[in-house]
Design an enzyme around this catalytic site. Structure first.
Site, PDB file in Angstrom:
ATOM      1  N   TYR A  57      -4.494 -32.892 -59.162  1.00 38.86           N
ATOM      2  CA  TYR A  57      -3.266 -33.677 -59.346  1.00 38.86           C
ATOM      3  C   TYR A  57      -3.649 -35.100 -59.751  1.00 38.86           C
ATOM      4  O   TYR A  57      -4.206 -35.855 -58.971  1.00 38.86           O
ATOM      5  CB  TYR A  57      -2.415 -33.692 -58.071  1.00 38.86           C
ATOM      6  CG  TYR A  57      -2.017 -32.322 -57.570  1.00 38.86           C
ATOM      7  CD1 TYR A  57      -1.998 -31.209 -58.406  1.00 38.86           C
ATOM      8  CD2 TYR A  57      -1.643 -32.120 -56.238  1.00 38.86           C
ATOM      9  CE1 TYR A  57      -1.633 -29.953 -57.936  1.00 38.86           C
ATOM     10  CE2 TYR A  57      -1.272 -30.873 -55.768  1.00 38.86           C
ATOM     11  CZ  TYR A  57      -1.281 -29.791 -56.623  1.00 38.86           C
ATOM     12  OH  TYR A  57      -0.912 -28.552 -56.143  1.00 38.86           O
ATOM     13  N   HIS A 123      -7.908 -23.247 -55.454  1.00 37.21           N
ATOM     14  CA  HIS A 123      -6.643 -23.452 -56.186  1.00 37.21           C
ATOM     15  C   HIS A 123      -6.210 -22.197 -56.949  1.00 37.21           C
ATOM     16  O   HIS A 123      -5.040 -21.828 -56.961  1.00 37.21           O
ATOM     17  CB  HIS A 123      -6.812 -24.633 -57.153  1.00 37.21           C
ATOM     18  CG  HIS A 123      -5.560 -25.413 -57.389  1.00 37.21           C
ATOM     19  ND1 HIS A 123      -5.542 -26.762 -57.593  1.00 37.21           N
ATOM     20  CD2 HIS A 123      -4.265 -25.021 -57.455  1.00 37.21           C
ATOM     21  CE1 HIS A 123      -4.293 -27.165 -57.787  1.00 37.21           C
ATOM     22  NE2 HIS A 123      -3.496 -26.122 -57.706  1.00 37.21           N
ATOM     23  N   SER A 202       6.395 -25.090 -54.472  1.00 34.12           N
ATOM     24  CA  SER A 202       7.639 -25.174 -55.263  1.00 34.12           C
ATOM     25  C   SER A 202       8.798 -24.492 -54.517  1.00 34.12           C
ATOM     26  O   SER A 202       9.506 -23.658 -55.090  1.00 34.12           O
ATOM     27  CB  SER A 202       7.447 -24.562 -56.651  1.00 34.12           C
ATOM     28  OG  SER A 202       6.377 -25.174 -57.339  1.00 34.12           O
ATOM     29  N   LEU A 204      11.589 -25.533 -53.735  1.00 32.63           N
ATOM     30  CA  LEU A 204      12.903 -25.845 -54.322  1.00 32.63           C
ATOM     31  C   LEU A 204      12.934 -25.394 -55.783  1.00 32.63           C
ATOM     32  O   LEU A 204      13.754 -25.874 -56.570  1.00 32.63           O
ATOM     33  CB  LEU A 204      13.168 -27.359 -54.224  1.00 32.63           C
ATOM     34  CG  LEU A 204      13.307 -27.893 -52.792  1.00 32.63           C
ATOM     35  CD1 LEU A 204      13.245 -29.421 -52.769  1.00 32.63           C
ATOM     36  CD2 LEU A 204      14.612 -27.403 -52.166  1.00 32.63           C
ATOM     37  N   GLY A 205      12.047 -24.471 -56.127  1.00 33.82           N
ATOM     38  CA  GLY A 205      12.005 -24.005 -57.517  1.00 33.82           C
ATOM     39  C   GLY A 205      11.706 -25.152 -58.476  1.00 33.82           C
ATOM     40  O   GLY A 205      12.305 -25.247 -59.542  1.00 33.82           O
ATOM     41  N   GLY A 207      12.580 -28.061 -58.177  1.00 35.65           N
ATOM     42  CA  GLY A 207      13.781 -28.900 -58.280  1.00 35.65           C
ATOM     43  C   GLY A 207      15.002 -28.127 -58.734  1.00 35.65           C
ATOM     44  O   GLY A 207      16.130 -28.498 -58.446  1.00 35.65           O
ATOM     45  N   PHE A 208      14.778 -26.993 -59.413  1.00 34.32           N
ATOM     46  CA  PHE A 208      15.897 -26.270 -60.025  1.00 34.32           C
ATOM     47  C   PHE A 208      16.941 -25.838 -58.996  1.00 34.32           C
ATOM     48  O   PHE A 208      18.159 -25.938 -59.228  1.00 34.32           O
ATOM     49  CB  PHE A 208      15.378 -25.041 -60.790  1.00 34.32           C
ATOM     50  CG  PHE A 208      16.461 -24.335 -61.543  1.00 34.32           C
ATOM     51  CD1 PHE A 208      16.968 -24.873 -62.722  1.00 34.32           C
ATOM     52  CD2 PHE A 208      17.022 -23.164 -61.064  1.00 34.32           C
ATOM     53  CE1 PHE A 208      17.998 -24.256 -63.412  1.00 34.32           C
ATOM     54  CE2 PHE A 208      18.051 -22.532 -61.749  1.00 34.32           C
ATOM     55  CZ  PHE A 208      18.539 -23.075 -62.921  1.00 34.32           C
TER      56      PHE A 208
HETATM   57  N1  LIG Z   1      -1.009 -24.302 -55.336  1.00 35.74           N
HETATM   58  C1  LIG Z   1      -0.448 -24.521 -56.479  1.00 35.74           C
HETATM   59  O1  LIG Z   1      -0.853 -23.998 -57.511  1.00 35.74           O
HETATM   60  C2  LIG Z   1       0.763 -25.407 -56.563  1.00 35.74           C
HETATM   61  C3  LIG Z   1       1.592 -25.398 -57.698  1.00 35.74           C
HETATM   62  C4  LIG Z   1       2.698 -26.233 -57.704  1.00 35.74           C
HETATM   63  C5  LIG Z   1       2.967 -27.051 -56.621  1.00 35.74           C
HETATM   64  N2  LIG Z   1       2.132 -27.055 -55.538  1.00 35.74           N
HETATM   65  C6  LIG Z   1       2.399 -27.902 -54.356  1.00 35.74           C
HETATM   66  O2  LIG Z   1       3.743 -27.697 -53.930  1.00 35.74           O
HETATM   67  C7  LIG Z   1       4.417 -28.932 -53.847  1.00 35.74           C
HETATM   68  C8  LIG Z   1       5.885 -28.789 -54.151  1.00 35.74           C
HETATM   69  O3  LIG Z   1       6.093 -28.115 -55.366  1.00 35.74           O
HETATM   70  P1  LIG Z   1       6.819 -28.740 -56.645  1.00 35.74           P
HETATM   71  O4  LIG Z   1       6.720 -30.216 -56.641  1.00 35.74           O
HETATM   72  O5  LIG Z   1       6.322 -27.967 -57.816  1.00 35.74           O
HETATM   73  O6  LIG Z   1       8.322 -28.278 -56.458  1.00 35.74           O
HETATM   74  P2  LIG Z   1       9.491 -28.461 -55.395  1.00 35.74           P
HETATM   75  O7  LIG Z   1       9.018 -29.102 -54.164  1.00 35.74           O
HETATM   76  O8  LIG Z   1      10.150 -27.147 -55.329  1.00 35.74           O
HETATM   77  O9  LIG Z   1      10.474 -29.441 -56.181  1.00 35.74           O
HETATM   78  C9  LIG Z   1      10.166 -30.772 -56.454  1.00 35.74           C
HETATM   79  C10 LIG Z   1      11.285 -31.325 -57.307  1.00 35.74           C
HETATM   80  O10 LIG Z   1      12.503 -31.264 -56.577  1.00 35.74           O
HETATM   81  C11 LIG Z   1      13.124 -32.527 -56.537  1.00 35.74           C
HETATM   82  N3  LIG Z   1      13.706 -32.647 -55.190  1.00 35.74           N
HETATM   83  C12 LIG Z   1      13.048 -32.645 -54.002  1.00 35.74           C
HETATM   84  N4  LIG Z   1      13.925 -32.707 -52.994  1.00 35.74           N
HETATM   85  C13 LIG Z   1      15.153 -32.742 -53.532  1.00 35.74           C
HETATM   86  C14 LIG Z   1      16.478 -32.811 -53.009  1.00 35.74           C
HETATM   87  N5  LIG Z   1      16.702 -32.820 -51.697  1.00 35.74           N
HETATM   88  N6  LIG Z   1      17.526 -32.860 -53.880  1.00 35.74           N
HETATM   89  C15 LIG Z   1      17.325 -32.835 -55.213  1.00 35.74           C
HETATM   90  N7  LIG Z   1      16.099 -32.765 -55.773  1.00 35.74           N
HETATM   91  C16 LIG Z   1      15.027 -32.711 -54.937  1.00 35.74           C
HETATM   92  C17 LIG Z   1      12.048 -33.526 -56.835  1.00 35.74           C
HETATM   93  O11 LIG Z   1      12.560 -34.611 -57.576  1.00 35.74           O
HETATM   94  P3  LIG Z   1      12.494 -36.127 -57.028  1.00 35.74           P
HETATM   95  O12 LIG Z   1      11.062 -36.481 -56.936  1.00 35.74           O
HETATM   96  O13 LIG Z   1      13.222 -36.868 -58.096  1.00 35.74           O
HETATM   97  O14 LIG Z   1      13.197 -36.105 -55.703  1.00 35.74           O
HETATM   98  C18 LIG Z   1      11.108 -32.741 -57.743  1.00 35.74           C
HETATM   99  O15 LIG Z   1      11.553 -32.806 -59.067  1.00 35.74           O
HETATM  100  C19 LIG Z   1       3.670 -29.829 -54.833  1.00 35.74           C
HETATM  101  O16 LIG Z   1       3.857 -31.171 -54.539  1.00 35.74           O
HETATM  102  C20 LIG Z   1       2.242 -29.379 -54.636  1.00 35.74           C
HETATM  103  O17 LIG Z   1       1.701 -30.041 -53.516  1.00 35.74           O
HETATM  104  C21 LIG Z   1       1.048 -26.233 -55.491  1.00 35.74           C
END
Ligand SMILES: NC(=O)c1ccc[n+]([C@@H]2O[C@H](COP(=O)([O-])OP(=O)(O)OC[C@H]3O[C@@H](n4cnc5c(N)ncnc54)[C@H](OP(=O)(O)O)[C@@H]3O)[C@@H](O)[C@H]2O)c1
Length: 325
Positions: A57, A123, A202, A204-205, A207-208
């Site tokens: 990252y 990873h 992910s 929250l998909g 963010g979706f």
């Molecule tokens: N192991 C892997 O391969 C892998 C892959 C992907 C992710 N990850 C890990 O998983 C974590 C989370 O995944 P992710 O960031 O992909 O997706 P996520 O947590 O599902 O979604 C993040 C998104 O949601 C928005 N968001 C968060 N809370 C919200 C709320 N209450 N209302 C509206 N929007 C909201 C955030 O925007 P704002 O910032 O504008 O709030 C951001 O755009 C990552 O940070 C990473 O540490 C790991």
């Protein structure tokens, strides 16, 4: 906040962790370092004890932010990071050779300003390095005190079993949410059988599921490479968000909270790691840990989701190829 045990390993974390990737990596903009540090410290003050990062990252800069932010709280938090990408970049390829794992861990320890990593994930599974060698290398690092627990990410059930027979796996981190339910087929039963915790990424998909993504993403947004986030697929998949919003409204919660509460309700050994750059959303997400979904509500969510066919792959081809099958 309530705590959860990740399987039988003894690793205990806050029910909701914090996915740090998006602090400076997801939407192509991200926060200033000082603001990211303030947000992470706020999360700690509100009871979050589980923080997820990776050398990939940034690359590297995310671990630096996490290291600086959590230094004053080191003993009270669980820091998870990951190795396994060539040159710290999934786009370049995979590299889990033992010497690379060791070098990455030394560099991560420096960036994270600590002398141990609580949870070290591979990873992505590297097809060129036997998983037994990877597990053996992490085992040595555990014996040396540099790592406490071993994790895998997006590993298949077969690989999880092989790795676990060499060095017990404490947690699997893979995508799981109302936007991606594949782990229910084979992965979750395997984790249950082996006593391994599950950390849905992910949740929250990306963010979706919260409903904030309802039109074409900005050009700088990294999610543009994902087929599910093409303009037409966003439009088509909105039917899911609309259906979930209706259920959430009846319960006076947000759709994001519904998505997180649903995950937490699946198993007591699941700890999702949503990411955000905003304090009010962090608070909203944390509040999802107090939402109780009844059996009827869970059944309604399941039926609703099962009736909807989502469109668009969750990864572009070059990243899909790195998924262990
Ligand atoms: N192991 C892997 O391969 C892998 C892959 C992907 C992710 N990850 C890990 O998983 C974590 C989370 O995944 P992710 O960031 O992909 O997706 P996520 O947590 O599902 O979604 C993040 C998104 O949601 C928005 N968001 C968060 N809370 C919200 C709320 N209450 N209302 C509206 N929007 C909201 C955030 O925007 P704002 O910032 O504008 O709030 C951001 O755009 C990552 O940070 C990473 O540490 C790991």
């Amino acid at each position: 906040m309530q705590r959860r045990k990740l399987g039988n390993s003894g690793l205990e974390v806050s029910a909701l962790g914090f996915g740090c990737m998006g602090l400076n990596f997801l939407d192509g903009k991200g926060l200033e370092k000082k603001d990211a540090i303030t947000l992470l410290r706020n999360a700690v003050e509100q009871g979050v004890t589980f923080f997820d990062t990776a050398e990939a990252y940034g690359p590297y800069t995310n671990e630096e932010i996490v290291g600086e932010a959590l230094q004053p709280y080191r003993k009270d938090v669980v820091i998870a990071t990951k190795f396994g990408c060539k040159d710290a970049s999934p786009a370049v390829g995979l590299d889990s050779r033992p010497e690379t794992i060791r070098a990455v861990v030394e560099a991560s320890l420096k960036r994270l300003r600590t002398d141990y990593i609580d949870l070290l994930y591979q990873h992505r599974v590297d097809p060129n390095v036997p998983i037994e060698d990877v597990a053996g290398t992490v085992q040595e690092l555990i014996k040396e005190g540099k790592v406490k627990y071993f994790g895998l990410s997006e590993a298949s059930a077969k690989t999880i079993r092989k790795a676990h027979s060499v060095q017990p796996v404490s947690a699997l981190q893979s995508e799981y949410s109302l936007f991606w339910r594949e782990p229910e087929n084979e992965i979750i039963p395997t984790l249950e059988e082996l006593g391994i915790g599950f950390v849905p990424f992910s949740p929250l998909g990306k963010g979706f599921l919260t409903g904030i993504i309802n039109k074409k993403l900005e050009d700088v947004d990294r999610r543009n490479i994902i087929p599910r986030f093409s303009e037409e697929n966003i439009k088509a998949n909105m039917v899911l968000v609309d259906a979930l919003s209706e259920i959430a409204e009846q319960k006076s919660i947000t759709t994001g909270q519904l998505a997180l509460a649903w995950l937490l309700a699946q198993k007591p050994w699941i700890a999702p790691i949503p990411g955000t750059t905003k304090l009010h959303r962090l608070e909203e997400n944390i509040a999802s840990t107090t939402v109780v979904l009844t059996a009827d509500e869970l059944a309604k969510i399941n039926t609703t989701v099962n009736d909807i066919e989502l469109v668009g792959d969750r990864y572009p081809e070059f990243l899909e190829k790195q998924i262990d099958r």
